[in-house]
Design a protein around this motif. Structure first.
Motif, mmCIF file in Angstrom:
data_model
loop_
_atom_site.group_PDB
_atom_site.id
_atom_site.type_symbol
_atom_site.label_atom_id
_atom_site.label_comp_id
_atom_site.label_asym_id
_atom_site.label_seq_id
_atom_site.Cartn_x
_atom_site.Cartn_y
_atom_site.Cartn_z
ATOM 1 N N LEU A 95 0.681 -0.952 0.339
ATOM 2 C CA LEU A 95 -0.384 0.092 -0.568
ATOM 3 C C LEU A 95 0.818 1.032 0.061
ATOM 4 O O LEU A 95 0.123 2.561 -0.494
ATOM 5 N N ASP A 96 2.147 1.071 0.441
ATOM 6 C CA ASP A 96 2.637 2.154 0.496
ATOM 7 C C ASP A 96 3.554 2.244 -0.852
ATOM 8 O O ASP A 96 3.659 4.023 -1.043
ATOM 9 N N ARG A 97 4.358 1.291 -1.457
ATOM 10 C CA ARG A 97 4.430 1.853 -2.624
ATOM 11 C C ARG A 97 2.949 1.981 -3.953
ATOM 12 O O ARG A 97 3.890 2.940 -4.703
ATOM 13 N N MET A 98 2.018 1.705 -3.333
ATOM 14 C CA MET A 98 0.820 2.254 -4.509
ATOM 15 C C MET A 98 0.488 3.576 -3.888
ATOM 16 O O MET A 98 0.111 4.701 -5.443
ATOM 17 N N ALA A 99 0.679 4.577 -2.878
ATOM 18 C CA ALA A 99 0.757 6.015 -2.531
ATOM 19 C C ALA A 99 1.685 6.701 -3.471
ATOM 20 O O ALA A 99 2.015 6.480 -3.438
#
Length: 99
Positions: A95-99
């Motif tokens: 999720l951090d990479r997607m943000a």
């Protein structure tokens, strides 16, 4: 229909089927313990012993089975907790990479 949580997991690319397969290990162990208990009880009931002796042996085996079941439950809980934490970290990273 895919629920929001399932969709979020699918979006992360994690193998959700692996978790399902791994969780069946505890179920199999519990089923084996139940089968062993039933088999032992039947063998004792059909054995040529007095009622008092049979009840004593059954009580002793039941105590051992309770201890074994408790260990299986503790181990399964520990493994599931560890796996959930690991998966949670994976999801957060994705999720951090997607943000």
């Amino acid at each position: 229909m895919i629920y929001e949580d399932e969709q979020a997991l699918e979006d992360t690319g994690l193998d959700t089927h692996a978790t399902t397969r791994e969780s069946h290990g505890g179920t199999v162990a519990i089923a084996m313990l139940a089968g062993a208990a039933i088999g032992a009880a039947m063998a004792l009931l059909l054995a040529p012993r007095s009622g008092r002796e049979t009840r004593r042996v059954l009580a002793k085996r039941a105590d051992g089975l309770r201890e074994t079941a408790g260990s299986v439950i503790d181990d399964t809980t520990e493994n599931l907790t560890r796996e959930l934490r690991r998966r949670g970290r994976q999801i957060r990273r994705k999720l951090d990479r997607m943000a």
